[in-house]
Design a protein around this motif. Structure first.
Motif, PDB file in Angstrom:
ATOM      1  N   ASN A 186      18.395   3.336  10.605  1.00  0.00           N
ATOM      2  CA  ASN A 186      17.053   2.812  10.852  1.00  0.00           C
ATOM      3  C   ASN A 186      17.100   1.311  11.117  1.00  0.00           C
ATOM      4  N   HIS A 187      17.929   0.608  10.365  1.00  0.00           N
ATOM      5  CA  HIS A 187      18.058  -0.842  10.545  1.00  0.00           C
ATOM      6  C   HIS A 187      18.657  -1.156  11.916  1.00  0.00           C
ATOM      7  N   ALA A 188      19.679  -0.417  12.295  1.00  0.00           N
ATOM      8  CA  ALA A 188      20.312  -0.631  13.601  1.00  0.00           C
ATOM      9  C   ALA A 188      19.318  -0.341  14.723  1.00  0.00           C
ATOM     10  N   PHE A 189      18.519   0.711  14.567  1.00  0.00           N
ATOM     11  CA  PHE A 189      17.518   1.039  15.577  1.00  0.00           C
ATOM     12  C   PHE A 189      16.467  -0.068  15.654  1.00  0.00           C
ATOM     13  N   SER A 190      16.040  -0.575  14.519  1.00  0.00           N
ATOM     14  CA  SER A 190      15.065  -1.671  14.495  1.00  0.00           C
ATOM     15  C   SER A 190      15.599  -2.906  15.206  1.00  0.00           C
ATOM     16  N   LEU A 191      16.856  -3.216  14.974  1.00  0.00           N
ATOM     17  CA  LEU A 191      17.473  -4.352  15.658  1.00  0.00           C
ATOM     18  C   LEU A 191      17.513  -4.132  17.168  1.00  0.00           C
ATOM     19  N   MET A 192      17.807  -2.888  17.571  1.00  0.00           N
ATOM     20  CA  MET A 192      17.849  -2.567  18.996  1.00  0.00           C
ATOM     21  C   MET A 192      16.452  -2.716  19.618  1.00  0.00           C
ATOM     22  N   VAL A 193      15.430  -2.274  18.913  1.00  0.00           N
ATOM     23  CA  VAL A 193      14.045  -2.421  19.403  1.00  0.00           C
ATOM     24  C   VAL A 193      13.695  -3.903  19.516  1.00  0.00           C
ATOM     25  N   ASP A 194      14.068  -4.696  18.537  1.00  0.00           N
ATOM     26  CA  ASP A 194      13.796  -6.135  18.589  1.00  0.00           C
ATOM     27  C   ASP A 194      14.473  -6.782  19.799  1.00  0.00           C
ATOM     28  N   ALA A 253      15.231  -5.227  22.572  1.00  0.00           N
ATOM     29  CA  ALA A 253      14.517  -4.731  23.755  1.00  0.00           C
ATOM     30  C   ALA A 253      13.222  -5.512  23.958  1.00  0.00           C
ATOM     31  N   LYS A 254      12.536  -5.830  22.862  1.00  0.00           N
ATOM     32  CA  LYS A 254      11.300  -6.613  22.938  1.00  0.00           C
ATOM     33  C   LYS A 254      11.569  -8.015  23.485  1.00  0.00           C
ATOM     34  N   SER A 255      12.763  -8.513  23.216  1.00  0.00           N
ATOM     35  CA  SER A 255      13.139  -9.854  23.665  1.00  0.00           C
ATOM     36  C   SER A 255      13.620  -9.884  25.106  1.00  0.00           C
ATOM     37  N   GLY A 256      13.610  -8.735  25.780  1.00  0.00           N
ATOM     38  CA  GLY A 256      13.987  -8.702  27.186  1.00  0.00           C
ATOM     39  C   GLY A 256      15.369  -8.163  27.483  1.00  0.00           C
ATOM     40  N   ASP A 257      16.075  -7.680  26.481  1.00  0.00           N
ATOM     41  CA  ASP A 257      17.418  -7.135  26.671  1.00  0.00           C
ATOM     42  C   ASP A 257      17.300  -5.733  27.285  1.00  0.00           C
ATOM     43  N   ASN A 258      17.605  -5.617  28.579  1.00  0.00           N
ATOM     44  CA  ASN A 258      17.466  -4.349  29.283  1.00  0.00           C
ATOM     45  C   ASN A 258      18.430  -3.286  28.781  1.00  0.00           C
ATOM     46  N   GLU A 259      19.630  -3.682  28.407  1.00  0.00           N
ATOM     47  CA  GLU A 259      20.600  -2.731  27.864  1.00  0.00           C
ATOM     48  C   GLU A 259      20.077  -2.128  26.560  1.00  0.00           C
ATOM     49  N   ALA A 260      19.483  -2.951  25.719  1.00  0.00           N
ATOM     50  CA  ALA A 260      18.905  -2.468  24.465  1.00  0.00           C
ATOM     51  C   ALA A 260      17.743  -1.518  24.753  1.00  0.00           C
ATOM     52  N   LEU A 263      15.506   3.972  24.714  1.00  0.00           N
ATOM     53  CA  LEU A 263      14.963   5.112  25.447  1.00  0.00           C
ATOM     54  C   LEU A 263      15.866   6.338  25.324  1.00  0.00           C
ATOM     55  N   GLU A 264      17.176   6.123  25.382  1.00  0.00           N
ATOM     56  CA  GLU A 264      18.116   7.237  25.208  1.00  0.00           C
ATOM     57  C   GLU A 264      17.961   7.853  23.822  1.00  0.00           C
ATOM     58  N   GLU A 265      17.798   7.019  22.831  1.00  0.00           N
ATOM     59  CA  GLU A 265      17.633   7.492  21.454  1.00  0.00           C
ATOM     60  C   GLU A 265      16.330   8.274  21.279  1.00  0.00           C
ATOM     61  N   MET A 266      15.301   7.887  22.006  1.00  0.00           N
ATOM     62  CA  MET A 266      13.984   8.510  21.882  1.00  0.00           C
ATOM     63  C   MET A 266      13.771   9.680  22.848  1.00  0.00           C
ATOM     64  N   ARG A 280       4.593   4.167  29.264  1.00  0.00           N
ATOM     65  CA  ARG A 280       3.758   3.564  28.213  1.00  0.00           C
ATOM     66  C   ARG A 280       4.601   3.032  27.060  1.00  0.00           C
ATOM     67  N   PHE A 281       5.691   3.707  26.756  1.00  0.00           N
ATOM     68  CA  PHE A 281       6.588   3.254  25.703  1.00  0.00           C
ATOM     69  C   PHE A 281       7.194   1.899  26.081  1.00  0.00           C
ATOM     70  N   ILE A 282       7.636   1.782  27.335  1.00  0.00           N
ATOM     71  CA  ILE A 282       8.190   0.509  27.801  1.00  0.00           C
ATOM     72  C   ILE A 282       7.116  -0.582  27.767  1.00  0.00           C
ATOM     73  N   GLU A 283       5.906  -0.257  28.183  1.00  0.00           N
ATOM     74  CA  GLU A 283       4.812  -1.232  28.157  1.00  0.00           C
ATOM     75  C   GLU A 283       4.550  -1.712  26.724  1.00  0.00           C
ATOM     76  N   LYS A 284       4.604  -0.799  25.763  1.00  0.00           N
ATOM     77  CA  LYS A 284       4.398  -1.183  24.353  1.00  0.00           C
ATOM     78  C   LYS A 284       5.496  -2.113  23.860  1.00  0.00           C
ATOM     79  N   ILE A 285       6.730  -1.783  24.217  1.00  0.00           N
ATOM     80  CA  ILE A 285       7.845  -2.620  23.764  1.00  0.00           C
ATOM     81  C   ILE A 285       7.797  -3.991  24.426  1.00  0.00           C
ATOM     82  N   ARG A 286       7.568  -4.012  25.712  1.00  0.00           N
ATOM     83  CA  ARG A 286       7.603  -5.264  26.462  1.00  0.00           C
ATOM     84  C   ARG A 286       6.286  -6.021  26.448  1.00  0.00           C
ATOM     85  N   GLY A 287       5.204  -5.332  26.111  1.00  0.00           N
ATOM     86  CA  GLY A 287       3.863  -5.945  26.147  1.00  0.00           C
ATOM     87  C   GLY A 287       3.669  -6.874  25.035  1.00  0.00           C
TER      88      GLY A 287
END
Length: 71
Positions: A14-22, A24-31, A36-39, A64-71
């Motif tokens: 869960n912690h690793a996933f949270s870090l990956m989401v963070d 992704a929110k910061s603009g890391d396309n690979e993350a 998205l692969e995980e979900m 919509r998921f991408i919009e939420k993360i990047r929005g």
């Protein structure tokens, strides 16, 4: 007989996933791709509940998921 994941392992995942989401929110396309692969299985499952063809539902949820993360 398989053992279920320990609470400690689950928390680490869960912690690793949270870090990956963070990241992704910061603009890391690979993350974002990794999140998205995980979900993907959840997205596929949820798309079945929409009143759209499944592929369109998957695309809508993913967008919509991408919009939420990047929005």
């Amino acid at each position: 007989m398989q053992k279920s994941e320990s609470k400690e392992t689950t928390q680490l995942c869960n912690h690793a996933f949270s870090l990956m989401v963070d990241r992704a929110k910061s603009g890391d396309n690979e993350a974002l791709i990794r999140v998205l692969e995980e979900m993907q299985s959840e997205i596929d499952s949820l798309a079945g509940f929409l009143k759209l063809p499944k592929e369109e539902g998957i695309q809508e949820i993913t967008t919509r998921f991408i919009e939420k993360i990047r929005g």
